[in-house]
Design a protein around this motif. Structure first.
Motif, PDB file in Angstrom:
ATOM      1  N   ASP A 255       3.869   5.222  -4.973  1.00 30.62           N
ATOM      2  CA  ASP A 255       3.746   5.098  -6.153  1.00 30.62           C
ATOM      3  C   ASP A 255       5.048   5.896  -6.753  1.00 30.62           C
ATOM      4  O   ASP A 255       5.263   7.216  -6.523  1.00 30.62           O
ATOM      5  CB  ASP A 255       2.878   5.654  -6.390  1.00 30.62           C
ATOM      6  CG  ASP A 255       2.336   6.200  -7.852  1.00 30.62           C
ATOM      7  OD1 ASP A 255       3.821   6.386  -9.254  1.00 30.62           O
ATOM      8  OD2 ASP A 255       1.381   6.177  -9.033  1.00 30.62           O
ATOM      9  N   ALA A 256       6.508   4.993  -6.855  1.00 29.62           N
ATOM     10  CA  ALA A 256       7.740   5.086  -7.187  1.00 29.62           C
ATOM     11  C   ALA A 256       7.137   6.203  -8.675  1.00 29.62           C
ATOM     12  O   ALA A 256       8.254   7.833  -8.207  1.00 29.62           O
ATOM     13  CB  ALA A 256       8.602   4.599  -7.611  1.00 29.62           C
ATOM     14  N   VAL A 257       6.634   5.935  -9.500  1.00 27.73           N
ATOM     15  CA  VAL A 257       6.791   6.541 -11.110  1.00 27.73           C
ATOM     16  C   VAL A 257       6.331   7.960 -10.792  1.00 27.73           C
ATOM     17  O   VAL A 257       6.765   9.095 -11.247  1.00 27.73           O
ATOM     18  CB  VAL A 257       6.019   5.788 -11.869  1.00 27.73           C
ATOM     19  CG1 VAL A 257       5.321   6.024 -13.011  1.00 27.73           C
ATOM     20  CG2 VAL A 257       6.113   4.165 -12.228  1.00 27.73           C
ATOM     21  N   ASN A 258       5.153   8.096 -10.423  1.00 29.26           N
ATOM     22  CA  ASN A 258       4.634   9.349  -9.760  1.00 29.26           C
ATOM     23  C   ASN A 258       4.661  10.258  -8.587  1.00 29.26           C
ATOM     24  O   ASN A 258       4.275  11.493  -8.148  1.00 29.26           O
ATOM     25  CB  ASN A 258       2.882   9.745  -9.666  1.00 29.26           C
ATOM     26  CG  ASN A 258       2.191   8.602 -11.149  1.00 29.26           C
ATOM     27  OD1 ASN A 258       2.863   9.543 -12.024  1.00 29.26           O
ATOM     28  ND2 ASN A 258       1.989   8.337 -11.415  1.00 29.26           N
ATOM     29  N   ASN A 259       5.802   9.489  -7.628  1.00 24.14           N
ATOM     30  CA  ASN A 259       6.277   9.953  -6.731  1.00 24.14           C
ATOM     31  C   ASN A 259       5.107  10.594  -5.331  1.00 24.14           C
ATOM     32  O   ASN A 259       4.828  11.752  -5.675  1.00 24.14           O
ATOM     33  CB  ASN A 259       7.072  11.321  -6.454  1.00 24.14           C
ATOM     34  CG  ASN A 259       8.221  11.616  -6.006  1.00 24.14           C
ATOM     35  OD1 ASN A 259       8.676  10.879  -4.600  1.00 24.14           O
ATOM     36  ND2 ASN A 259       8.156  13.125  -5.201  1.00 24.14           N
ATOM     37  N   LYS A 260       4.292   9.458  -5.388  1.00 24.52           N
ATOM     38  CA  LYS A 260       3.425   9.857  -4.372  1.00 24.52           C
ATOM     39  C   LYS A 260       3.089   8.775  -3.571  1.00 24.52           C
ATOM     40  O   LYS A 260       3.423   7.329  -4.114  1.00 24.52           O
ATOM     41  CB  LYS A 260       1.829   9.602  -5.150  1.00 24.52           C
ATOM     42  CG  LYS A 260       1.656  10.991  -6.471  1.00 24.52           C
ATOM     43  CD  LYS A 260       0.216  11.041  -6.606  1.00 24.52           C
ATOM     44  CE  LYS A 260       0.047  12.603  -7.287  1.00 24.52           C
ATOM     45  NZ  LYS A 260       0.403  12.039  -8.810  1.00 24.52           N
ATOM     46  N   VAL A 261       2.612   9.095  -1.744  1.00 27.71           N
ATOM     47  CA  VAL A 261       2.428   8.626  -0.623  1.00 27.71           C
ATOM     48  C   VAL A 261       0.636   8.310  -0.872  1.00 27.71           C
ATOM     49  O   VAL A 261       0.187   9.386  -0.859  1.00 27.71           O
ATOM     50  CB  VAL A 261       3.306   8.579   0.233  1.00 27.71           C
ATOM     51  CG1 VAL A 261       2.454   7.851   1.183  1.00 27.71           C
ATOM     52  CG2 VAL A 261       4.457   8.849   0.040  1.00 27.71           C
ATOM     53  N   ILE A 262       0.263   7.009  -1.358  1.00 27.66           N
ATOM     54  CA  ILE A 262      -1.508   6.834  -0.904  1.00 27.66           C
ATOM     55  C   ILE A 262      -1.975   6.346   0.257  1.00 27.66           C
ATOM     56  O   ILE A 262      -0.989   5.749   0.712  1.00 27.66           O
ATOM     57  CB  ILE A 262      -1.645   5.640  -2.411  1.00 27.66           C
ATOM     58  CG1 ILE A 262      -1.130   6.588  -3.328  1.00 27.66           C
ATOM     59  CG2 ILE A 262      -3.453   6.030  -2.458  1.00 27.66           C
ATOM     60  CD1 ILE A 262      -0.493   5.988  -4.190  1.00 27.66           C
ATOM     61  N   VAL A 263      -2.736   7.240   0.900  1.00 25.34           N
ATOM     62  CA  VAL A 263      -2.854   6.562   1.733  1.00 25.34           C
ATOM     63  C   VAL A 263      -4.614   6.647   2.357  1.00 25.34           C
ATOM     64  O   VAL A 263      -5.104   7.376   1.288  1.00 25.34           O
ATOM     65  CB  VAL A 263      -2.780   7.705   3.342  1.00 25.34           C
ATOM     66  CG1 VAL A 263      -1.669   8.109   3.380  1.00 25.34           C
ATOM     67  CG2 VAL A 263      -3.205   9.340   2.768  1.00 25.34           C
ATOM     68  N   GLY A 264      -4.705   5.252   2.727  1.00 22.08           N
ATOM     69  CA  GLY A 264      -6.517   5.258   3.436  1.00 22.08           C
ATOM     70  C   GLY A 264      -6.726   5.048   4.775  1.00 22.08           C
ATOM     71  O   GLY A 264      -6.061   4.431   5.332  1.00 22.08           O
ATOM     72  N   ASP A 265      -8.145   4.066   5.121  1.00 21.04           N
ATOM     73  CA  ASP A 265      -8.721   4.045   5.981  1.00 21.04           C
ATOM     74  C   ASP A 265      -7.778   2.409   6.772  1.00 21.04           C
ATOM     75  O   ASP A 265      -6.894   1.840   5.102  1.00 21.04           O
ATOM     76  CB  ASP A 265      -9.844   3.643   6.606  1.00 21.04           C
ATOM     77  CG  ASP A 265     -10.472   2.763   5.464  1.00 21.04           C
ATOM     78  OD1 ASP A 265      -9.761   2.279   5.234  1.00 21.04           O
ATOM     79  OD2 ASP A 265     -11.959   3.252   5.460  1.00 21.04           O
ATOM     80  N   ARG A 266      -7.717   1.855   7.330  1.00 22.68           N
ATOM     81  CA  ARG A 266      -7.416  -0.094   7.540  1.00 22.68           C
ATOM     82  C   ARG A 266      -7.699  -0.748   6.781  1.00 22.68           C
ATOM     83  O   ARG A 266      -7.229  -1.452   6.557  1.00 22.68           O
ATOM     84  CB  ARG A 266      -7.610   0.309   9.340  1.00 22.68           C
ATOM     85  CG  ARG A 266      -6.668  -0.846   9.806  1.00 22.68           C
ATOM     86  CD  ARG A 266      -7.010  -1.582  11.297  1.00 22.68           C
ATOM     87  NE  ARG A 266      -6.640  -2.442  10.993  1.00 22.68           N
ATOM     88  CZ  ARG A 266      -4.967  -2.711  12.184  1.00 22.68           C
ATOM     89  NH1 ARG A 266      -4.133  -1.882  12.527  1.00 22.68           N
ATOM     90  NH2 ARG A 266      -4.826  -3.736  12.276  1.00 22.68           N
ATOM     91  N   THR A 267      -8.888  -0.709   6.982  1.00 25.84           N
ATOM     92  CA  THR A 267      -9.360  -1.958   5.717  1.00 25.84           C
ATOM     93  C   THR A 267      -8.690  -1.489   4.284  1.00 25.84           C
ATOM     94  O   THR A 267      -8.144  -3.191   3.887  1.00 25.84           O
ATOM     95  CB  THR A 267     -11.205  -1.763   5.592  1.00 25.84           C
ATOM     96  OG1 THR A 267     -11.482  -0.121   5.045  1.00 25.84           O
ATOM     97  CG2 THR A 267     -11.803  -1.489   6.668  1.00 25.84           C
TER      98      THR A 267
END
Ligand code: ATP
Length: 349
Positions: A255-267
């Motif tokens: 998320d470039a606007v909020n400068n965030k890296v979003i993580v989750g599981d493989r699915t």
């Protein structure tokens, strides 16, 4: 005598392409594009090796300074892309706008020549029925570079010659040795030229982008860690997140606007479909109805069955038979029918 300009990087492939055409009786002119600014970059050494090969073959050598174009079309493109949260693929862009486009233009305008040969591993065939130049995978599947050539226009394909397309890489080395080329034993380039000359993509980007710390979060917004800049991450990345979690975590979006890296599981990083922009249809004209094909969503990925649905404005929707892991905006999706490259474009989302 028929004239052909050969794009010479100073590597064994382009040297051998030039030598093959020279021995077939063409009037060969070597042309080296000076791509990167700065002393000691790979181009400097490549230019000297290319000059050597021309001397050895007794052919003319031209050097074209195209550093500004490379900077705008490749370096800025990469830096802007990564800082905007996408993972651009520079090689297809480089082939189209830095290599083939300018080489064809220079050859036509300055050298009165209409044919450009390179050491790419791919094959071209003209189909008189459809009046199209078609692009095929190389005979050496392991070296096949057709994926990086999907964006060439019909005009550029009409001018292009790939003397190595029917060879195995072992044949190329053997031929280079038989001709006694000074580049015969030169090591293979292993990665993107910018990665090779900077050590890693991260090191390259860090020269242009200052650290911009932010949060690593899950899809509920819960903060799990910190990052030094979203440009250090790519979709599907698992290593280097610095987060201890019971299950493996992957980058699922940036998320470039909020400068965030979003993580989750493989699915959460596995999708059944995606949209592709800036589509170039190569071996066929744009179809009016969906077609079946096999698609690669990155250079080394296994071709996978897909339905390609044409959309307006040079876009398509790809619906995969099996959901795909880590579909990465900015990378190219390139679809084939067997060995024939039908078209490709840039993955949007
Ligand atoms: N700076 C350059 N100037 C002119 N042509 C180039 C240049 N760089 C690459 N090319 C052409 O594009 C082809 C493919 O480039 P790529 O970077 O993939 O190199 P490669 O497969 O390692 O080939 P080589 O062994 O010739 O370096 C080369 O074989 C060459 O014909």
């Amino acid at each position: 005598m028929q004239k052909v300009v050969v794009g010479l990087s100073g590597g064994v492939d382009s040297s051998t392409a030039a030598a093959i055409l020279h021995h077939q009786g063409y009037e060969v002119i070597g042309l080296t594009l000076w791509l990167m600014k700065g002393k000691g970059q790979c181009c400097s050494e490549g230019m000297i090796d290319a000059a050597d090969i021309c001397e050895q073959l007794g052919i003319r050598h031209e050097v074209v300074d195209i550093r500004d174009v490379f900077e705008t079309n490749i370096i800025d493109y990469l830096v802007n892309g990564y800082s905007g949260g996408i993972t651009p693929l520079p090689c297809s862009e480089c082939n189209k706008t830095v290599k083939f486009g300018p080489m064809v233009q220079y050859a036509r305008e300055k050298l009165e020549c209409d044919r450009i040969a390179t050491g790419h591993y791919a094959q071209i065939n003209y189909d008189p029925d459809t009046r199209r130049y078609q692009l095929f995978r190389a005979a050496d599947r392991n070296k096949d570079q057709s994926y990086f050539l999907y964006d060439l226009s019909q005009d550029l394909l009409a001018a292009a010659v790939f003397p190595l397309g029917e060879l195995q890489k072992t044949d190329t080395r053997r031929i280079a040795a038989e001709y006694g080329l000074t580049t015969a034993d030169k090591p293979e380039s292993q990665d993107l030229c910018l990665v090779e000359s900077n050590g890693s993509m991260r090191a390259f980007l860090d020269k242009y982008l200052a650290p911009k710390p932010g949060d690593i979060v899950d899809t509920n917004g819960k903060i799990l860690g910190q990052h030094e800049g979203i440009h250090h991450y790519t979709i599907g990345q698992r290593k280097g997140l610095g987060i201890a979690a019971p299950e493996p975590l992957y980058v699922i979006s940036l998320d470039a606007v909020n400068n965030k890296v979003i993580v989750g599981d493989r699915t959460q990083v596995t999708q059944p479909e995606c949209t592709v922009n800036r589509v170039n249809w190569v071996s066929i004209t744009e179809p009016s109805t969906p077609i079946r094909a096999q698609v690669q969503i990155r250079y080394r990925s296994t071709p996978t069955p897909v339905t390609v649905i044409p959309l307006e404005n040079s876009r398509v929707r790809l619906v995969f038979d099996e959901p795909q892991f880590s579909i990465t905006p900015g990378q190219a999706a390139v679809w084939y029918e067997g060995d024939k490259l039908l078209g490709g474009g840039i993955i949007h989302q």
